[in-house]
Scaffold this motif. Structure first.
Motif, PDB file in Angstrom:
ATOM      1  N   TYR A 294       0.741  -1.226   0.034  1.00 18.41           N
ATOM      2  CA  TYR A 294       0.065  -0.054  -0.006  1.00 18.41           C
ATOM      3  C   TYR A 294       0.939   1.341   0.044  1.00 18.41           C
ATOM      4  CZ  TYR A 294      -3.772   3.270   1.096  1.00 18.41           C
ATOM      5  OH  TYR A 294      -4.445   4.329   1.169  1.00 18.41           O
ATOM      6  N   THR A 295       0.625   2.180  -1.057  1.00 26.45           N
ATOM      7  CA  THR A 295       1.289   3.303  -1.067  1.00 26.45           C
ATOM      8  C   THR A 295       0.630   4.552  -0.559  1.00 26.45           C
ATOM      9  OG1 THR A 295       2.381   2.405  -3.259  1.00 26.45           O
ATOM     10  CG2 THR A 295       2.698   4.804  -2.658  1.00 26.45           C
ATOM     11  N   ASP A 296       1.161   4.676   0.927  1.00 25.97           N
ATOM     12  CA  ASP A 296       0.670   6.161   1.417  1.00 25.97           C
ATOM     13  C   ASP A 296       1.542   7.203   1.153  1.00 25.97           C
ATOM     14  OD1 ASP A 296       2.474   5.465   3.112  1.00 25.97           O
ATOM     15  OD2 ASP A 296       1.124   4.944   4.734  1.00 25.97           O
ATOM     16  N   GLU A 297       1.346   8.332   1.867  1.00 27.02           N
ATOM     17  CA  GLU A 297       2.250   9.511   1.473  1.00 27.02           C
ATOM     18  C   GLU A 297       3.874   9.163   1.849  1.00 27.02           C
ATOM     19  OE1 GLU A 297       2.373  14.318   1.740  1.00 27.02           O
ATOM     20  OE2 GLU A 297       0.963  13.263   2.876  1.00 27.02           O
ATOM     21  N   GLU A 298       3.935   8.759   2.963  1.00 21.95           N
ATOM     22  CA  GLU A 298       5.163   8.253   3.731  1.00 21.95           C
ATOM     23  C   GLU A 298       5.875   7.160   2.750  1.00 21.95           C
ATOM     24  OE1 GLU A 298       6.980   9.981   5.815  1.00 21.95           O
ATOM     25  OE2 GLU A 298       5.325  11.350   5.870  1.00 21.95           O
ATOM     26  N   THR A 299       5.205   6.339   2.410  1.00 20.87           N
ATOM     27  CA  THR A 299       5.610   5.132   1.548  1.00 20.87           C
ATOM     28  C   THR A 299       6.012   5.795   0.386  1.00 20.87           C
ATOM     29  OG1 THR A 299       4.241   3.377   2.541  1.00 20.87           O
ATOM     30  CG2 THR A 299       5.227   2.816   0.404  1.00 20.87           C
ATOM     31  N   LEU A 300       5.291   6.535  -0.274  1.00 21.84           N
ATOM     32  CA  LEU A 300       5.404   7.178  -1.639  1.00 21.84           C
ATOM     33  C   LEU A 300       6.796   7.851  -1.549  1.00 21.84           C
ATOM     34  CD1 LEU A 300       4.594   8.027  -4.512  1.00 21.84           C
ATOM     35  CD2 LEU A 300       3.695  10.030  -3.538  1.00 21.84           C
ATOM     36  N   LYS A 301       7.022   8.722  -0.576  1.00 23.27           N
ATOM     37  CA  LYS A 301       8.399   9.467  -0.358  1.00 23.27           C
ATOM     38  C   LYS A 301       9.577   8.250  -0.294  1.00 23.27           C
ATOM     39  CE  LYS A 301       6.649  13.046   2.365  1.00 23.27           C
ATOM     40  NZ  LYS A 301       6.535  13.624   3.765  1.00 23.27           N
ATOM     41  N   VAL A 302       9.509   7.174   0.099  1.00 24.23           N
ATOM     42  CA  VAL A 302      10.483   6.184   0.351  1.00 24.23           C
ATOM     43  C   VAL A 302      10.720   5.589  -1.170  1.00 24.23           C
ATOM     44  CG1 VAL A 302      11.431   4.184   1.510  1.00 24.23           C
ATOM     45  CG2 VAL A 302      10.104   5.877   2.704  1.00 24.23           C
ATOM     46  N   TYR A 303       9.553   5.352  -1.531  1.00 27.31           N
ATOM     47  CA  TYR A 303       9.532   4.606  -3.068  1.00 27.31           C
ATOM     48  C   TYR A 303      10.251   5.503  -4.083  1.00 27.31           C
ATOM     49  CZ  TYR A 303       7.464   2.690  -7.196  1.00 27.31           C
ATOM     50  OH  TYR A 303       7.193   2.035  -8.410  1.00 27.31           O
ATOM     51  N   VAL A 304       9.874   6.765  -3.990  1.00 28.34           N
ATOM     52  CA  VAL A 304      10.640   7.596  -4.931  1.00 28.34           C
ATOM     53  C   VAL A 304      11.968   7.651  -4.767  1.00 28.34           C
ATOM     54  CG1 VAL A 304      10.792   9.992  -6.135  1.00 28.34           C
ATOM     55  CG2 VAL A 304       8.353   9.034  -5.561  1.00 28.34           C
ATOM     56  N   MET A 305      12.291   7.937  -3.478  1.00 34.08           N
ATOM     57  CA  MET A 305      13.759   8.048  -3.428  1.00 34.08           C
ATOM     58  C   MET A 305      14.761   6.640  -3.601  1.00 34.08           C
ATOM     59  SD  MET A 305      15.228   8.347   0.515  1.00 34.08           S
ATOM     60  CE  MET A 305      14.647   7.047   1.147  1.00 34.08           C
ATOM     61  N   THR A 306      14.168   5.775  -3.239  1.00 35.90           N
ATOM     62  CA  THR A 306      14.779   4.298  -3.571  1.00 35.90           C
ATOM     63  C   THR A 306      14.803   4.055  -5.099  1.00 35.90           C
ATOM     64  OG1 THR A 306      13.886   3.593  -1.456  1.00 35.90           O
ATOM     65  CG2 THR A 306      14.970   1.827  -2.839  1.00 35.90           C
ATOM     66  N   MET A 307      13.607   4.174  -5.774  1.00 33.28           N
ATOM     67  CA  MET A 307      13.578   3.892  -7.492  1.00 33.28           C
ATOM     68  C   MET A 307      14.857   4.727  -8.070  1.00 33.28           C
ATOM     69  SD  MET A 307      11.731   1.308  -8.071  1.00 33.28           S
ATOM     70  CE  MET A 307      10.462   0.474  -7.404  1.00 33.28           C
ATOM     71  N   MET A 308      14.901   6.124  -7.533  1.00 29.13           N
ATOM     72  CA  MET A 308      15.819   6.847  -8.036  1.00 29.13           C
ATOM     73  C   MET A 308      17.137   6.652  -7.954  1.00 29.13           C
ATOM     74  SD  MET A 308      14.010   8.601 -10.265  1.00 29.13           S
ATOM     75  CE  MET A 308      15.334   8.988 -11.050  1.00 29.13           C
ATOM     76  N   LEU A 309      17.473   6.144  -6.556  1.00 34.12           N
ATOM     77  CA  LEU A 309      18.755   5.532  -6.342  1.00 34.12           C
ATOM     78  C   LEU A 309      19.091   4.436  -7.176  1.00 34.12           C
ATOM     79  CD1 LEU A 309      21.158   5.103  -4.379  1.00 34.12           C
ATOM     80  CD2 LEU A 309      19.825   3.771  -2.880  1.00 34.12           C
ATOM     81  N   ILE A 310      18.325   3.453  -7.396  1.00 34.82           N
ATOM     82  CA  ILE A 310      18.448   2.317  -8.251  1.00 34.82           C
ATOM     83  C   ILE A 310      18.688   2.646  -9.637  1.00 34.82           C
ATOM     84  CG2 ILE A 310      17.364   0.434  -9.332  1.00 34.82           C
ATOM     85  CD1 ILE A 310      15.646   0.001  -6.416  1.00 34.82           C
ATOM     86  N   ASN A 311      17.862   3.820 -10.165  1.00 29.53           N
ATOM     87  CA  ASN A 311      18.044   4.318 -11.467  1.00 29.53           C
ATOM     88  C   ASN A 311      19.429   4.937 -11.536  1.00 29.53           C
ATOM     89  OD1 ASN A 311      17.771   6.564 -13.596  1.00 29.53           O
ATOM     90  ND2 ASN A 311      16.034   5.425 -13.873  1.00 29.53           N
ATOM     91  N   LYS A 312      19.891   5.642 -10.693  1.00 30.35           N
ATOM     92  CA  LYS A 312      21.221   6.318 -11.023  1.00 30.35           C
ATOM     93  C   LYS A 312      22.306   5.437 -10.735  1.00 30.35           C
ATOM     94  CE  LYS A 312      19.131   9.969 -12.136  1.00 30.35           C
ATOM     95  NZ  LYS A 312      18.857   9.932 -13.469  1.00 30.35           N
ATOM     96  N   LEU A 313      22.163   4.284  -9.947  1.00 34.87           N
ATOM     97  CA  LEU A 313      23.170   3.235  -9.847  1.00 34.87           C
ATOM     98  C   LEU A 313      23.503   2.383 -11.023  1.00 34.87           C
ATOM     99  CD1 LEU A 313      22.340   1.439  -6.306  1.00 34.87           C
ATOM    100  CD2 LEU A 313      24.544   2.606  -6.930  1.00 34.87           C
ATOM    101  N   LEU A 314      22.119   2.278 -11.852  1.00 33.22           N
ATOM    102  CA  LEU A 314      22.326   1.640 -13.024  1.00 33.22           C
ATOM    103  C   LEU A 314      23.059   2.426 -14.258  1.00 33.22           C
ATOM    104  CD1 LEU A 314      18.752  -0.051 -13.181  1.00 33.22           C
ATOM    105  CD2 LEU A 314      20.897  -1.289 -13.504  1.00 33.22           C
ATOM    106  N   VAL A 315      22.529   3.914 -14.090  1.00 30.48           N
ATOM    107  CA  VAL A 315      23.159   4.759 -15.051  1.00 30.48           C
ATOM    108  C   VAL A 315      24.737   4.741 -14.867  1.00 30.48           C
ATOM    109  CG1 VAL A 315      23.292   7.241 -15.559  1.00 30.48           C
ATOM    110  CG2 VAL A 315      21.275   5.990 -15.461  1.00 30.48           C
ATOM    111  N   SER A 316      24.954   5.006 -13.619  1.00 30.15           N
ATOM    112  CA  SER A 316      26.583   5.020 -13.264  1.00 30.15           C
ATOM    113  C   SER A 316      27.389   3.982 -13.508  1.00 30.15           C
ATOM    114  CB  SER A 316      26.524   5.397 -11.645  1.00 30.15           C
ATOM    115  OG  SER A 316      26.376   4.391 -10.815  1.00 30.15           O
ATOM    116  N   LYS A 317      26.968   2.769 -13.440  1.00 31.55           N
ATOM    117  CA  LYS A 317      27.740   1.546 -13.761  1.00 31.55           C
ATOM    118  C   LYS A 317      27.699   1.385 -15.319  1.00 31.55           C
ATOM    119  CE  LYS A 317      26.826  -1.439  -9.785  1.00 31.55           C
ATOM    120  NZ  LYS A 317      28.142  -1.541  -9.350  1.00 31.55           N
TER     121      LYS A 317
END
Length: 258
Positions: A61-84
Motif C-alpha cells: 500500500y502506497t500512502d504518502e510516507e511510503t511514496l516518499k521512500v518509494y521515489v527516493m529508492t527507485m531513483m537511487l536504483i536508477n542512478k546506480l544503473l546509469v553510473s555503472k
C-alpha cells in the motif's frame, strides 16, 4: 532496439552488475525494486503495509510516507544503473516516468482487498496508479542522443501527482506503442516454472494449462506477456541472475511467450 524489464528480485539478489555488463546500445531498460523499497522502509522505521487482493495477488500500500521512500529508492536504483553503464563507456540516461511527462498514469481511487478477517473490502487507492500513456516521441528523442535509456516506475497524473506504478505496465505500454518485436523480462528464476521446471514456450493455446501453476508476480508477468502476444509481440521471461542474462534470453533460454 531491445526492450528489457529487470525486476527487483534480480536487483536485490546481486544481479545488477550481470545485467549492466550485458546491456547493448539501443536498449531501453525498465527497472523495479520493490524489495529494496521494503528494506529501506524498515531501516527508516516504517512498516510496509502489504495488501491481499481477491485475485490472489499481493501489493504494497502506497500512502504518502511510503511514496516518499518509494521515489527516493527507485531513483537511487536508477542512478546506480546509469553510473555503472557510464563506467563501461555507455552513453546512458536515467529518468523517472515523471520527468518530461514520460509516463502518465491515473490514480487508483479505490482498491479492493481482503482484510484480516477474510472479508472483501474497498479502500482508498492511495498513491498507486495505472499507466495510461508513455511518451513515445520523447523516448525516441532520448534514444537518438544516447545508447541506453533507464526508466524508473514512477509516473505522474494529469493533476501533477506522483504515483507508484508497475514497471511491467510501463514495459507493456512501451512495447505496444513503439511496435517492438519483443520484450525481455528478467526475474530470479529460469522462466515460468511448473513443478520446479521451466516451461519452454507458452502460447494462447496452452496458456490455460500453465496459468493455474503461477502465482503473484510471475502470474502478472505471464498475463502481461499473453496480452502482448495478442499483438504479435514476443516476450521472453528469463533468469537475470545468470551470466549474460540478456544474451541468454535472446538465445532462447527461459520461457518464450508468443
Amino acid at each position: 532496439m531491445i526492450l528489457v524489464k529487470v525486476g527487483g528480485s534480480v536487483i536485490c539478489n546481486g544481479g545488477l552488475d550481470k545485467v549492466v555488463n550485458d546491456v547493448a546500445p539501443g536498449t531501453i531498460l525498465i527497472h523495479g525494486g520493490g524489495c529494496m523499497v521494503n528494506s529501506m522502509m524498515e531501516r527508516m522505521g516504517i512498516k510496509p503495509i502489504i495488501l491481499k487482493h481477491p485475485n490472489g495477488y499481493t501489493s504494497r500500500y502506497t500512502d504518502e510516507e511510503t511514496l516518499k521512500v518509494y521515489v527516493m529508492t527507485m531513483m537511487l536504483i536508477n542512478k546506480l544503473l546509469v553510473s555503472k553503464l557510464v563506467a563501461r563507456g555507455v552513453r546512458a540516461i536515467g529518468l523517472s516516468g515523471a520527468d518530461l511527462n514520460l509516463v502518465t498514469a491515473r490514480r487508483k481511487e479505490k482498491i479492493m482487498i481482503i482484510d484480516d478477517r477474510g472479508r472483501t473490502r474497498v479502500i482508498d487507492g492511495g498513491f498507486s496508479g495505472k499507466v495510461t500513456d508513455v511518451n513515445v516521441k520523447l523516448v525516441q528523442s532520448l534514444m537518438s542522443s544516447s545508447d541506453v535509456l533507464v526508466i524508473s516506475p514512477i509516473a505522474v497524473s494529469p493533476e501533477g501527482m506522483l504515483l507508484n506504478v508497475d514497471g511491467d505496465q510501463i514495459a507493456e505500454n512501451l512495447a505496444i506503442s513503439m511496435g517492438v518485436k519483443g520484450l525481455i523480462i528478467l526475474t530470479n528464476v529460469d522462466g515460468v516454472l511448473i513443478n520446479g521446471k521451466p516451461v519452454g514456450k507458452v502460447t494462447r493455446d496452452n496458456a490455460q494449462q500453465v496459468l493455474p501453476h503461477t502465482t503473484g508476480g510471475m502470474r502478472r508477468k505471464l498475463e502481461t506477456a499473453l496480452k502482448l502476444s495478442e499483438r504479435g509481440i514476443r516476450t521472453i521471461i528469463a533468469n537475470g541472475l545468470k551470466d549474460n542474462p540478456i544474451r541468454s534470453a535472446l538465445a532462447g533460454e527461459g520461457t518464450v511467450v508468443e
